[in-house]
Design an enzyme around this catalytic site. Structure first.
Site, PDB file in Angstrom:
ATOM      1  N   VAL A 148       0.832  -1.214   0.000  1.00 45.53           N
ATOM      2  CA  VAL A 148       0.000   0.000   0.000  1.00 45.53           C
ATOM      3  C   VAL A 148       0.869   1.268   0.000  1.00 45.53           C
ATOM      4  O   VAL A 148       0.595   2.220  -0.747  1.00 45.53           O
ATOM      5  CB  VAL A 148      -0.982   0.005   1.203  1.00 45.53           C
ATOM      6  CG1 VAL A 148      -1.900   1.209   1.142  1.00 45.53           C
ATOM      7  CG2 VAL A 148      -1.804  -1.274   1.234  1.00 45.53           C
TER       8      VAL A 148
ATOM      9  N   ILE B  71     -12.972   0.574  -2.782  1.00 48.99           N
ATOM     10  CA  ILE B  71     -14.401   0.909  -2.858  1.00 48.99           C
ATOM     11  C   ILE B  71     -14.759   1.956  -1.799  1.00 48.99           C
ATOM     12  O   ILE B  71     -14.508   1.750  -0.619  1.00 48.99           O
ATOM     13  CB  ILE B  71     -15.293  -0.332  -2.601  1.00 48.99           C
ATOM     14  CG1 ILE B  71     -14.921  -1.463  -3.545  1.00 48.99           C
ATOM     15  CG2 ILE B  71     -16.766   0.017  -2.713  1.00 48.99           C
ATOM     16  CD1 ILE B  71     -15.690  -2.750  -3.273  1.00 48.99           C
TER      17      ILE B  71
ATOM     18  N   GLY C   6     -10.809  -2.011   0.369  1.00 53.10           N
ATOM     19  CA  GLY C   6      -9.773  -1.405  -0.488  1.00 53.10           C
ATOM     20  C   GLY C   6     -10.228  -0.149  -1.193  1.00 53.10           C
ATOM     21  O   GLY C   6     -10.506   0.868  -0.559  1.00 53.10           O
TER      22      GLY C   6
ATOM     23  N   LYS D  63     -13.403  -5.811   9.065  1.00 54.32           N
ATOM     24  CA  LYS D  63     -14.059  -4.852   8.161  1.00 54.32           C
ATOM     25  C   LYS D  63     -15.551  -4.747   8.485  1.00 54.32           C
ATOM     26  O   LYS D  63     -16.125  -3.660   8.447  1.00 54.32           O
ATOM     27  CB  LYS D  63     -13.853  -5.297   6.719  1.00 54.32           C
ATOM     28  CG  LYS D  63     -12.388  -5.187   6.279  1.00 54.32           C
ATOM     29  CD  LYS D  63     -12.144  -5.916   4.979  1.00 54.32           C
ATOM     30  CE  LYS D  63     -10.699  -5.799   4.534  1.00 54.32           C
ATOM     31  NZ  LYS D  63     -10.354  -6.703   3.446  1.00 54.32           N
TER      32      LYS D  63
HETATM   33  P1  NAP Z   1       3.205  -4.815   3.746  1.00 55.13           P
HETATM   34  O1  NAP Z   1       3.341  -5.002   2.279  1.00 55.13           O
HETATM   35  O2  NAP Z   1       3.579  -5.915   4.652  1.00 55.13           O
HETATM   36  O3  NAP Z   1       4.051  -3.500   4.134  1.00 55.13           O
HETATM   37  C1  NAP Z   1       4.256  -3.073   5.451  1.00 55.13           C
HETATM   38  C2  NAP Z   1       5.279  -1.935   5.447  1.00 55.13           C
HETATM   39  O4  NAP Z   1       5.326  -1.379   6.749  1.00 55.13           O
HETATM   40  C3  NAP Z   1       6.687  -2.355   5.088  1.00 55.13           C
HETATM   41  O5  NAP Z   1       7.293  -1.384   4.265  1.00 55.13           O
HETATM   42  C4  NAP Z   1       7.411  -2.418   6.436  1.00 55.13           C
HETATM   43  O6  NAP Z   1       8.799  -2.060   6.396  1.00 55.13           O
HETATM   44  C5  NAP Z   1       6.668  -1.358   7.219  1.00 55.13           C
HETATM   45  N1  NAP Z   1       6.652  -1.674   8.647  1.00 55.13           N
HETATM   46  C6  NAP Z   1       6.023  -2.703   9.263  1.00 55.13           C
HETATM   47  N2  NAP Z   1       6.230  -2.666  10.587  1.00 55.13           N
HETATM   48  C7  NAP Z   1       7.022  -1.588  10.810  1.00 55.13           C
HETATM   49  C8  NAP Z   1       7.590  -1.003  11.973  1.00 55.13           C
HETATM   50  N3  NAP Z   1       7.422  -1.549  13.180  1.00 55.13           N
HETATM   51  N4  NAP Z   1       8.341   0.098  11.827  1.00 55.13           N
HETATM   52  C9  NAP Z   1       8.544   0.656  10.618  1.00 55.13           C
HETATM   53  N5  NAP Z   1       8.011   0.161   9.462  1.00 55.13           N
HETATM   54  C10 NAP Z   1       7.271  -0.943   9.565  1.00 55.13           C
HETATM   55  O7  NAP Z   1       1.693  -4.412   4.113  1.00 55.13           O
HETATM   56  P2  NAP Z   1       0.560  -3.840   3.135  1.00 55.13           P
HETATM   57  O8  NAP Z   1      -0.086  -4.953   2.371  1.00 55.13           O
HETATM   58  O9  NAP Z   1       1.081  -2.661   2.415  1.00 55.13           O
HETATM   59  O10 NAP Z   1      -0.560  -3.391   4.205  1.00 55.13           O
HETATM   60  C11 NAP Z   1      -0.402  -2.232   4.993  1.00 55.13           C
HETATM   61  C12 NAP Z   1      -1.706  -1.919   5.719  1.00 55.13           C
HETATM   62  O11 NAP Z   1      -2.751  -1.706   4.771  1.00 55.13           O
HETATM   63  C13 NAP Z   1      -2.227  -3.041   6.630  1.00 55.13           C
HETATM   64  O12 NAP Z   1      -2.882  -2.451   7.736  1.00 55.13           O
HETATM   65  C14 NAP Z   1      -3.240  -3.770   5.751  1.00 55.13           C
HETATM   66  O13 NAP Z   1      -4.215  -4.453   6.498  1.00 55.13           O
HETATM   67  C15 NAP Z   1      -3.840  -2.591   5.020  1.00 55.13           C
HETATM   68  N6  NAP Z   1      -4.472  -2.904   3.745  1.00 55.13           N
HETATM   69  C16 NAP Z   1      -3.802  -3.629   2.814  1.00 55.13           C
HETATM   70  C17 NAP Z   1      -4.400  -3.885   1.582  1.00 55.13           C
HETATM   71  C18 NAP Z   1      -3.698  -4.686   0.522  1.00 55.13           C
HETATM   72  O14 NAP Z   1      -4.307  -4.923  -0.516  1.00 55.13           O
HETATM   73  N7  NAP Z   1      -2.451  -5.090   0.708  1.00 55.13           N
HETATM   74  C19 NAP Z   1      -5.686  -3.393   1.335  1.00 55.13           C
HETATM   75  C20 NAP Z   1      -6.344  -2.640   2.325  1.00 55.13           C
HETATM   76  C21 NAP Z   1      -5.716  -2.396   3.512  1.00 55.13           C
HETATM   77  P3  NAP Z   1       9.911  -2.978   5.662  1.00 55.13           P
HETATM   78  O15 NAP Z   1       9.564  -2.866   4.207  1.00 55.13           O
HETATM   79  O16 NAP Z   1      11.213  -2.367   5.983  1.00 55.13           O
HETATM   80  O17 NAP Z   1       9.709  -4.357   6.188  1.00 55.13           O
HETATM   81  N1  HSE Z   2      -6.016  -9.078   2.606  1.00 57.97           N
HETATM   82  C1  HSE Z   2      -7.081  -8.218   2.275  1.00 57.97           C
HETATM   83  C2  HSE Z   2      -7.976  -8.874   1.239  1.00 57.97           C
HETATM   84  C3  HSE Z   2      -6.541  -6.916   1.743  1.00 57.97           C
HETATM   85  O1  HSE Z   2      -7.606  -9.933   0.719  1.00 57.97           O
HETATM   86  O2  HSE Z   2      -9.052  -8.371   0.977  1.00 57.97           O
HETATM   87  C4  HSE Z   2      -7.544  -5.817   1.784  1.00 57.97           C
HETATM   88  O3  HSE Z   2      -7.864  -5.458   3.069  1.00 57.97           O
END
Ligand code: NAP
Ligand code: HSE
Length: 428
Positions: A17, A138, A136, A207
């Site tokens: 994200v 929406i 996401g 959610k």
């Molecule tokens: P991700 O790919 O695992 O990325 C997490 C990022 O946060 C990484 O860059 C990581 O750093 C950093 N991070 C984690 N813990 C940290 C800490 N203690 N200190 C500093 N940096 C830290 O996660 P993501 O999929 O982007 O999701 C992020 C958030 O968005 C979550 O809350 C998730 O539920 C939400 N979300 C995700 C999606 C989706 O489609 N992926 C959709 C809706 C909502 P490093 O890179 O150095 O490890």
């Molecule tokens: N892991 C979540 C999904 C990302 O599959 O819908 C969005 O919150």
């Protein structure tokens, strides 16, 4: 005080994200003056490992020191896209206490600590926005809070997890196995860091808790949501569903009833003609019912880099406008009621019960009498796969109470003619 030339942003996280947020903001550079009356600049990006190379991101912005961000007086908005409860909760708390508005995609945090953080935002005159935490890309939280505020909402039902919808769609359409499809969902950036949260329904439960709180103006937390995932769904269940002109979907269901709020996440058979049945792949959809609007449905991409970043940056732009107009902190927690949560045993549903039973005279009658004695009315029975003196039976019930189906199953399990209860799935 006039408008700022530049609104400064710090992004916590540069994963799926965070990278999307960076790209979307870069892509809007020239439009920003028109959207917010100034520039929007990312000043710092917090990561765990600041030495790691990250494609397309200006590495000079990276830091692993939170203090550099929270103590930087020029930073107006913090975007939290790290995930997890801690340290995200502490960082958001400290940001709000420092007078910085916050945008987050963190459903784990908002579903458990939403009230506390929203109250803190209000008392500090800051915005706390979290559109990306549900479905996401929406738009659903802002529509519920703003556009549908004229309604008493009674129902919110949705497919709100992209990973499980992707897996169930592939299993249904292509007969692809569970593990293989999960791996693909992870590679596409849909799945959570720990995909257990997706496949066990926990992500959807968070959610649904957030949506129910906003829709019904009464706090619902993650612990209130009854949750079952999709790990017990087999190819056979999907086949039987098809035979009945249904598909199987992981649904989040929230209803505001006379006896309290019903809130649950579990797989359901749904008629193939229902609009939610044709929501496939990683797409999400949320179906709502209100006393003035009647039915409405929201559909789109519920996960992934750019769709999620779209929701995050939409919130950033709204917050930036509020900063420019000096009106942050206007809309805080909207839960002004205190409606009890209805126990799961009291919910009413139709059920699909698949059993393996002895193939002999009287079996069907014995099973039917257990259901009958426990107030469970049967709508349909199908018998299939007779082999080696065993047969498979699928029972579809009429609308019955969960406690009555539970009591029936407890008795059926003890009967020698029932070899096993293979699966029980609710029917929408
Ligand atoms: P991700 O790919 O695992 O990325 C997490 C990022 O946060 C990484 O860059 C990581 O750093 C950093 N991070 C984690 N813990 C940290 C800490 N203690 N200190 C500093 N940096 C830290 O996660 P993501 O999929 O982007 O999701 C992020 C958030 O968005 C979550 O809350 C998730 O539920 C939400 N979300 C995700 C999606 C989706 O489609 N992926 C959709 C809706 C909502 P490093 O890179 O150095 O490890
Ligand atoms: N892991 C979540 C999904 C990302 O599959 O819908 C969005 O919150």
């Amino acid at each position: 005080m006039g408008k700022k030339d530049t609104i400064h942003l710090a992004v916590l996280g540069a994963g799926t994200v965070g990278t999307g947020v960076y790209k979307v903001i870069k892509n809007l550079e020239e439009d920003m003056i028109h959207k917010i009356g100034g520039n929007l600049v990312i000043s710092k990006i917090l990561v765990r490992d600041a030495s790691k190379k990250r494609d397309g991101i200006d590495t000079s912005l990276l830091t692993d020191q939170w203090e550099e961000i929270v103590n930087d007086k020029d930073i107006d908005i913090i975007v939290e896209v790290m995930g997890g409860i801690e340290p995200a909760k502490t960082y958001i708390t400290e940001a709000l206490q420092a007078g910085k508005s916050v945008v987050t995609a963190n459903k784990d945090l908002m579903a458990e600590h939403g009230k506390e953080l929203l109250d803190l935002a209000e008392s500090n005159g800051c915005d706390l926005m979290f559109e990306a935490s549900v479905a996401g890309g929406i738009p659903i939280l802002r529509p519920l809070k703003h556009c549908l505020a004229a309604n008493h909402m009674t129902e919110v039902v949705g497919i709100v997890n992209g990973t499980t919808n992707f897996i169930l769609s592939k299993m249904t359409d292509e007969g692809v196995g569970f593990e293989e499809t999960l791996k693909l969902a992870q590679d596409l950036g849909y799945a959570e860091a720990d995909p257990t949260a997706d496949v066990e329904g926990l992500d959807a439960a968070r959610k649904v808790a957030i949506m129910a709180s906003i829709a019904f103006n009464s706090r619902v937390t993650f612990e209130d949501v009854y949750t079952e995932g999709i790990t017990e769904i087999t190819a056979k269940d999907i086949e039987y569903a098809k035979d009945m002109d249904c598909v199987i979907k992981l649904l989040g269901v929230a209803k505001n009833t006379e006896d309290g709020i019903e809130v649950r996440v579990h797989p359901m058979l749904i008629d193939k003609h229902h609009p939610l049945a044709s929501v496939n792949d990683s797409f999400n959809a949320v179906f709502v019912h209100g006393d003035a609007i009647d039915d409405a449905m929201f559909y789109g991409r519920g996960a992934g880099e750019l769709p999620t970043a779209s929701a995050v940056v939409g919130d950033v732009i709204e917050t930036a406008r509020n900063i420019q107009n000096q009106c942050t902190g206007q809309i805080a927690c909207t839960c002004y009621k205190n409606i009890p949560i209805k126990p799961m045993s009291e919910i009413v549903s139709r059920y699909f019960v698949r059993l393996r039973v002895e193939d002999r005279a009287g079996t069907l009658a014995s099973i039917a009498s257990v259901f009958g004695n426990n107030h469970v009315s049967i709508a349909k029975i199908v018998q299939k796969n007779k082999k080696d003196n065993y047969a498979e039976i699928v029972v579809i019930t009429d609308d019955v109470k969960e406690k009555d189906i539970t009591n029936s199953l407890t008795i059926l399990k003890t009967m020698p003619l029932v070899e096993k209860i293979s699966n029980v799935i609710r029917v929408y």
